[in-house]
Design an enzyme around this catalytic site. Structure first.
Site, PDB file in Angstrom:
ATOM      1  N   SER A   1     -59.017-105.385 -27.131  1.00 49.02           N
ATOM      2  CA  SER A   1     -57.625-105.809 -26.976  1.00 49.02           C
ATOM      3  C   SER A   1     -56.978-106.022 -28.337  1.00 49.02           C
ATOM      4  O   SER A   1     -57.649-106.402 -29.308  1.00 49.02           O
ATOM      5  CB  SER A   1     -57.567-107.118 -26.180  1.00 49.02           C
ATOM      6  OG  SER A   1     -56.283-107.716 -26.253  1.00 49.02           O
TER       7      SER A   1
ATOM      8  N   TYR B   1     -59.666-115.568 -24.495  1.00 45.50           N
ATOM      9  CA  TYR B   1     -59.632-114.163 -24.095  1.00 45.50           C
ATOM     10  C   TYR B   1     -59.897-113.269 -25.305  1.00 45.50           C
ATOM     11  O   TYR B   1     -60.743-112.362 -25.266  1.00 45.50           O
ATOM     12  CB  TYR B   1     -58.281-113.823 -23.470  1.00 45.50           C
ATOM     13  CG  TYR B   1     -58.079-112.345 -23.224  1.00 45.50           C
ATOM     14  CD1 TYR B   1     -58.780-111.693 -22.212  1.00 45.50           C
ATOM     15  CD2 TYR B   1     -57.199-111.601 -24.008  1.00 45.50           C
ATOM     16  CE1 TYR B   1     -58.607-110.322 -21.990  1.00 45.50           C
ATOM     17  CE2 TYR B   1     -57.016-110.249 -23.792  1.00 45.50           C
ATOM     18  CZ  TYR B   1     -57.719-109.611 -22.786  1.00 45.50           C
ATOM     19  OH  TYR B   1     -57.555-108.269 -22.574  1.00 45.50           O
TER      20      TYR B   1
END
Length: 358
Positions: free
Chosen positions: A146, A171
């Site tokens: 990501s 995350y």
């Protein structure tokens, strides 16, 4: 590699692919594109959890089955943290040419309140994938990282050789850990791995918890929407079909060790092991408030804004340097936000049975 050579490589041999997160947003589009090429046997896995509307996930799978003219796609519903079930899939298929791991718990903000889910899915689940690739001789692992790994880096655009040692959400930390774990397995077991740092992916069949879906829903229904930092945040919105094209092209590029990798000046994007990292972004950031204006114009309605401060874990800007991706596959995401938004909002309107006055 030009386009002609790319398709020659992709079409010359039937390949067997395992794709996790098959009912997810990006997974759906990748399988759809693979089905168009007609030279893959695709085994899909998804746990169909209720993080968002399960019916949307089921409809994606139904749509894929409609598109599957050659019976080349099969689907299994279970979670990658269920290691024994994952092992059985690997055993049944003997080996995979490519494993594409897109299964993960998404969302920066959700990780603030549900951290344990991220460790189970994004770390424990990914370890299971790595172990199965190791023991059952997968030829190439492609996995989702990501853009969030860049944290609050201020040097723009973000380059794969920038340091990513300061994540600001759990995350992001789990995605950074995936990159570290993947490199370890690549080094220890000579497993070719390709990590993909996605930048704000949007488009048809998108997740209802994603910003553009939430904005469209609120504006259309004349409800207030939460706008953080007054919309003064840059995002490198990347159209999902450009993302799936990038992934499918990378299926034809198995990483090898970088002969020029210097341990005295180590570049994070490659290694002496068969390991690569690529940004998957549009290289064209836009202010969030300007995207809202475009959605307002599409629906002919003004947004009702509820201004909020920037949220913990959010970054002020994302902006992808995509030169490495282009050098590898002669392609980079190129759909403009104006075109991509129309494609998305047309789908959104049709999916929700909305007629737009023109």
């Amino acid at each position: 590699m030009n386009g002609k050579n790319f398709f020659h490589i992709m079409e010359c041999k039937l390949k067997k692919i395992l794709l996790t997160g098959a009912a997810g947003f990006i997974g759906f589009h990748v399988i759809k594109k693979l089905l168009e090429l007609e030279n893959y046997e695709i085994i899909g896995i998804d746990n169909l959890n209720n993080y968002y509307d399960v019916n949307l996930k089921k409809q994606r799978i139904l749509e894929l089955k409609k598109l599957d003219k050659n019976n080349s796609f099969s689907f299994h519903s279970f979670d990658i943290i269920e290691k024994q079930k994952l092992i059985e899939i690997f055993k049944e298929n003997k080996s995979f040419d490519i494993v594409i791991n897109l299964a993960a718990q998404a969302s920066v903000r959700y990780s603030l309140t549900h951290p344990d889910i991220y460790i189970k899915s994004n770390v424990e689940g990914f370890l299971n994938i790595l172990e199965c690739c190791r023991y059952y001789n997968a030829s190439h692992l492609i996995y989702a990282s990501s853009s969030s790994v860049y944290g609050n880096n201020k040097k723009l655009p973000f380059n794969e050789d920038d340091t990513v040692d300061h994540p600001i959400s759990l995350y992001a930390a789990t995605k950074k850990s995936n990159e570290l774990m993947a490199h370890t397995y690549s080094h220890l077991f000579n497993l070719p791995v390709t990590g993909l740092r996605f930048f704000t992916v949007y488009g048809p069949w998108g997740r209802p918890d994603m910003a553009l879906y939430l904005f469209a829903e609120a504006i259309l229904n004349e409800k207030s929407l939460n706008l953080f930092n007054e919309g003064n945040m840059l995002r490198d919105f990347t159209y999902v079909e450009d993302v799936s094209e990038s992934i499918v092209r990378l299926c034809g590029i198995t990483p090898t060790s970088d002969k020029n990798w210097d341990p005295l000046n180590p570049k994070p994007s490659s290694s002496s092991s068969p390991y690569k990292i690529y940004n998957i972004g549009n290289h064209t950031p836009i202010l969030v408030k300007d995207v809202i204006s475009k959605i307002e114009n599409y629906f002919g309605k003004k947004a009702i804004i509820n201004n909020e401060p920037i949220q913990p874990g959010d970054v002020y800007a994302t902006y992808a340097d995509v030169k490495k991706l282009y050098d590898a596959v002669q392609f980079q995401p190129k759909t403009s936000i104006d075109d991509g938004l129309v494609y998305f909002l047309n789908w959104f309107s049709e999916y929700n049975n909305i007629k737009i006055k023109t």
